[in-house]
Design a protein around this motif. Structure first.
Motif, short mmCIF file in Angstrom:
data_model
loop_
_atom_site.label_atom_id
_atom_site.label_comp_id
_atom_site.label_asym_id
_atom_site.label_seq_id
_atom_site.Cartn_x
_atom_site.Cartn_y
_atom_site.Cartn_z
N HIS A 287 -11.56 116.21 2.59
CA HIS A 287 -11.74 116.57 1.18
C HIS A 287 -11.92 118.09 1.03
O HIS A 287 -11.36 118.70 0.12
CB HIS A 287 -12.95 115.84 0.61
N THR A 288 -12.69 118.67 1.95
CA THR A 288 -12.89 120.13 1.92
C THR A 288 -11.57 120.86 2.11
O THR A 288 -11.31 121.87 1.44
CB THR A 288 -13.88 120.54 3.03
N MET A 289 -10.73 120.36 2.99
CA MET A 289 -9.43 120.97 3.23
C MET A 289 -8.57 120.90 1.97
O MET A 289 -7.89 121.88 1.61
CB MET A 289 -8.73 120.27 4.40
N TYR B 253 -3.23 113.94 -6.59
CA TYR B 253 -3.55 113.35 -5.29
C TYR B 253 -5.06 113.14 -5.12
O TYR B 253 -5.50 112.06 -4.69
CB TYR B 253 -3.03 114.26 -4.17
N LEU B 254 -5.86 114.14 -5.48
CA LEU B 254 -7.31 114.02 -5.36
C LEU B 254 -7.86 112.92 -6.26
O LEU B 254 -8.79 112.20 -5.88
CB LEU B 254 -7.98 115.35 -5.69
N THR B 255 -7.27 112.77 -7.41
CA THR B 255 -7.70 111.70 -8.33
C THR B 255 -7.37 110.33 -7.76
O THR B 255 -8.21 109.41 -7.79
CB THR B 255 -7.02 111.88 -9.70
N LEU B 256 -6.16 110.18 -7.23
CA LEU B 256 -5.79 108.90 -6.63
C LEU B 256 -6.65 108.58 -5.41
O LEU B 256 -6.99 107.41 -5.16
CB LEU B 256 -4.31 108.93 -6.24
N GLU B 257 -7.01 109.61 -4.66
CA GLU B 257 -7.87 109.40 -3.49
C GLU B 257 -9.23 108.85 -3.92
O GLU B 257 -9.75 107.90 -3.31
CB GLU B 257 -8.05 110.73 -2.75
N LYS B 258 -9.82 109.40 -4.96
CA LYS B 258 -11.09 108.91 -5.46
C LYS B 258 -10.94 107.55 -6.14
O LYS B 258 -11.86 106.72 -6.09
CB LYS B 258 -11.69 109.93 -6.44
N LEU C 115 -8.93 105.13 -5.19
CA LEU C 115 -8.93 104.13 -4.12
C LEU C 115 -10.32 103.93 -3.54
O LEU C 115 -10.72 102.81 -3.19
CB LEU C 115 -7.95 104.55 -3.02
N ALA C 116 -11.10 105.03 -3.45
CA ALA C 116 -12.43 104.95 -2.85
C ALA C 116 -13.40 104.18 -3.74
O ALA C 116 -14.32 103.52 -3.24
CB ALA C 116 -12.97 106.35 -2.59
N ILE C 117 -13.23 104.24 -5.05
CA ILE C 117 -14.19 103.61 -5.96
C ILE C 117 -13.72 102.23 -6.41
O ILE C 117 -14.49 101.28 -6.42
CB ILE C 117 -14.41 104.54 -7.19
N VAL C 118 -12.45 102.10 -6.78
CA VAL C 118 -11.95 100.81 -7.26
C VAL C 118 -11.76 99.84 -6.11
O VAL C 118 -11.98 98.62 -6.27
CB VAL C 118 -10.63 101.02 -8.03
N PHE C 119 -11.38 100.33 -4.92
CA PHE C 119 -11.21 99.48 -3.73
C PHE C 119 -12.12 100.00 -2.61
O PHE C 119 -11.64 100.56 -1.61
CB PHE C 119 -9.75 99.48 -3.27
N PRO C 120 -13.44 99.84 -2.75
CA PRO C 120 -14.37 100.44 -1.78
C PRO C 120 -14.31 99.82 -0.38
O PRO C 120 -14.68 100.47 0.59
CB PRO C 120 -15.75 100.19 -2.43
#
Length: 524
Positions: free
Chosen positions: A217-219, A282-287, A289-294
């Motif tokens: 995420h930092t990268m 891309y960053l939005t889709l990453e989050k 997936l992390a929240i909707v499909f934990p």
């Protein structure tokens, strides 16, 4: 004597009659405004060979025949505005050697490159509300004495640099004197450039200095800051060239818009914009997936993230470089205005460039914006419906929720910046005239402000950064207190040692004095 007097009166009467006739003919032949005239023949002005002014505005004339004005050799001014003229033959004004003013405004007219080569003495030319897609400097070069010219678009003035007065005086972005017409824009271009560059550089430095657990995420944040920093570089050079051409922009406007520097800056701005949009998606889709499909295990690793980021930069580069491949199809894509950004709506723009611009702004960027909005709506709906039992998972979800809330404000700032752009392009589809001032504020102020705000939203407002900053400040305070305590202890020790030495010296001196006194007593 009587006969001489009669001859003189007769002569005066004849002269007076001829003057009246000439004035009558002059009036009849000069003012035909608003008479619904549909056509003119070659014999219309045969009896008006002394005519100097001819007004034919506000009629229904569709065709100007060849040599129709050949008998009007004394004509100095002609007004053909507000008609239905589609074409004027090249020989129409050939015999008008004394013509000084010509008004062809408000006609669906198609002009040839050598349209005015037979008018070297023309001083004023009005072409208002006429599109000139084939405009070039060659079109106006024969008119060496031209001092006033009136166009539909400010951009056309750059093709007549020798003319003293050209209207319109500005397109909202540039003026006849300055690259940036507005004083506020000239100031803010430097302010936003500095904030954008230094803010993103600061974020990159802090992200490199403060180590995070989520390195992928930092990268991604660092790469996004690099893209936003390019927008600051773009604004910085726009400010530099504005200073360079200050007060004399009209001489260099065409050279500047067709130069490699202008096209390079346009490429840089487009690259920054598209990479930023794609990275945010891309960053939005990453989050998402992390929240909707934990419980899913589809989060990309470091290698996959690096490949995705490289692909995004490659796509952004291709989008920005495509207009260079075929100039006949795209035209001067980045050179339609003084700030070299292809947002400005231009109806004379080549079909390829216009279609490409609409495809990028109303295609790629609008789809990305819709994906971002949909993702965040889904995330917040999922958060409200989810009830987890395990405290560890809850803390993990809580961290993702905090990040999602922070990115919501990022998306909100993107919406504030991009919705005006979408509206501008949609209005251009319907050929709505948009004031140039609106476009200038979008290009210089609204669109780049997102790149300037991203560092604050990405780093300065994050709980992780705040916690690390508190730890650094706490460590710094402890070190300062420890240093002060050490200094205090050292000072105390030195003071104690000095006091002991002084006390010992005094005591030895007293004992020595007493022994001397005892010796003296014994001796006596």
């Amino acid at each position: 004597m009587h006969g001489a007097k009669y001859y003189t009166a007769s002569m005066y009467k004849a002269v007076f009659r001829s003057v009246l006739i000439e004035l009558f003919v002059l009036f009849i032949c000069s003012d035909f405004e608003g008479n619904s005239i549909g056509s003119l023949s070659n014999s219309s002005f045969i009896t008006c060979d002394e005519l100097t002014v001819l007004f034919l505005r506000g009629n229904r004339i569709k065709l100007v025949k060849e040599n129709i004005f050949s008998s009007l050799r004394s004509l100095a001014e002609i007004d053909l505005s507000n008609n239905l003229i589609t074409e004027v033959p090249l020989s129409s004004f050939k015999e008008l050697k004394h013509l000084q003013k010509l008004n062809l405004s408000c006609n669906p007219l198609s002009l040839h490159t050598d349209q005015f080569e037979t008018l070297p003495h023309l001083q004023s030319l009005s072409l208002e509300k006429i599109e000139i897609p084939n405009i070039s400097t060659k079109m106006f070069q024969p008119m060496k004495n031209l001092s006033h010219i009136y166009f539909k678009k400010f951009r056309y003035c750059s093709y007549a640099p020798h003319v003293r007065v050209c209207t319109p005086l500005t397109d909202g972005i540039s003026s006849f004197e300055n690259l940036l017409a507005n004083t506020i824009l000239r100031v803010f271009v430097w302010v936003i450039a500095c904030i954008t560059c230094f803010g993103n550089i600061f974020v990159i430095g802090m992200r490199s200095f403060i180590q995070s657990e989520n390195k992928t995420h930092t990268m991604s944040i660092k790469i996004l800051c690099c893209a936003d920093c390019l927008m600051g570089v773009y604004l910085f050079f726009i400010g530099v060239f504005d200073v360079k051409y200050r007060g004399q922009y009209k001489k260099y406007a065409l050279i500047w818009m067709e130069s490699l520097q202008c096209r390079s800056l346009g490429f840089l701005a487009m690259l920054s914009t598209e990479v930023s949009v794609l990275l945010l998606t891309y960053l939005t889709l990453e989050k998402y997936l992390a929240i909707v499909f934990p419980f899913s295990n589809i989060r990309p690793g470091r290698r996959q993230t690096l490949m995705i980021l490289m692909t995004i930069w490659l796509i952004g580069f291709i989008i920005a470089v495509i207009p260079f491949w075929n100039e006949d199809f795209f035209g001067n894509y980045y050179g339609k205005n003084g700030v070299c950004f292809p947002l400005y709506p231009d109806q004379t723009e080549e079909s390829g460039g216009k279609g490409y611009s609409l495809g990028i702004f109303l295609g790629v960027n609008l789809v990305a914006f819709i994906i971002i909005v949909f993702s965040y709506v889904s995330m917040f709906c999922s958060i409200q419906k989810t009830a987890l039992q395990t405290s560890e998972i809850r803390s993990h979800i809580h961290m993702d929720v905090a990040v999602a809330n922070r990115f919501f404000f990022i998306v909100f700032s993107d919406a504030v910046c991009w919705i005006p752009v979408f509206l501008l392009k949609i209005l251009s589809l319907f050929r709505v005239e948009i004031p140039g001032t609106v476009t200038s504020w979008i290009v210089i102020f609204i669109l780049p402000i997102n790149s300037a705000l991203n560092p604050i939203l990405y780093t300065l407002t994050t709980s992780f950064f705040k916690e690390k900053l508190k730890q650094l400040l706490h460590r710094q305070r402890r070190r300062s207190i420890f240093r002060n305590e050490r200094k205090s202890i050292s000072t105390s020790l030195v003071w104690t040692e000095d006091s002991a030495v002084q006390h010992s010296t005094l005591k030895l001196g007293f004992l020595h004095k007493k022994s001397l006194e005892e010796t003296v007593i014994r001796t006596t």
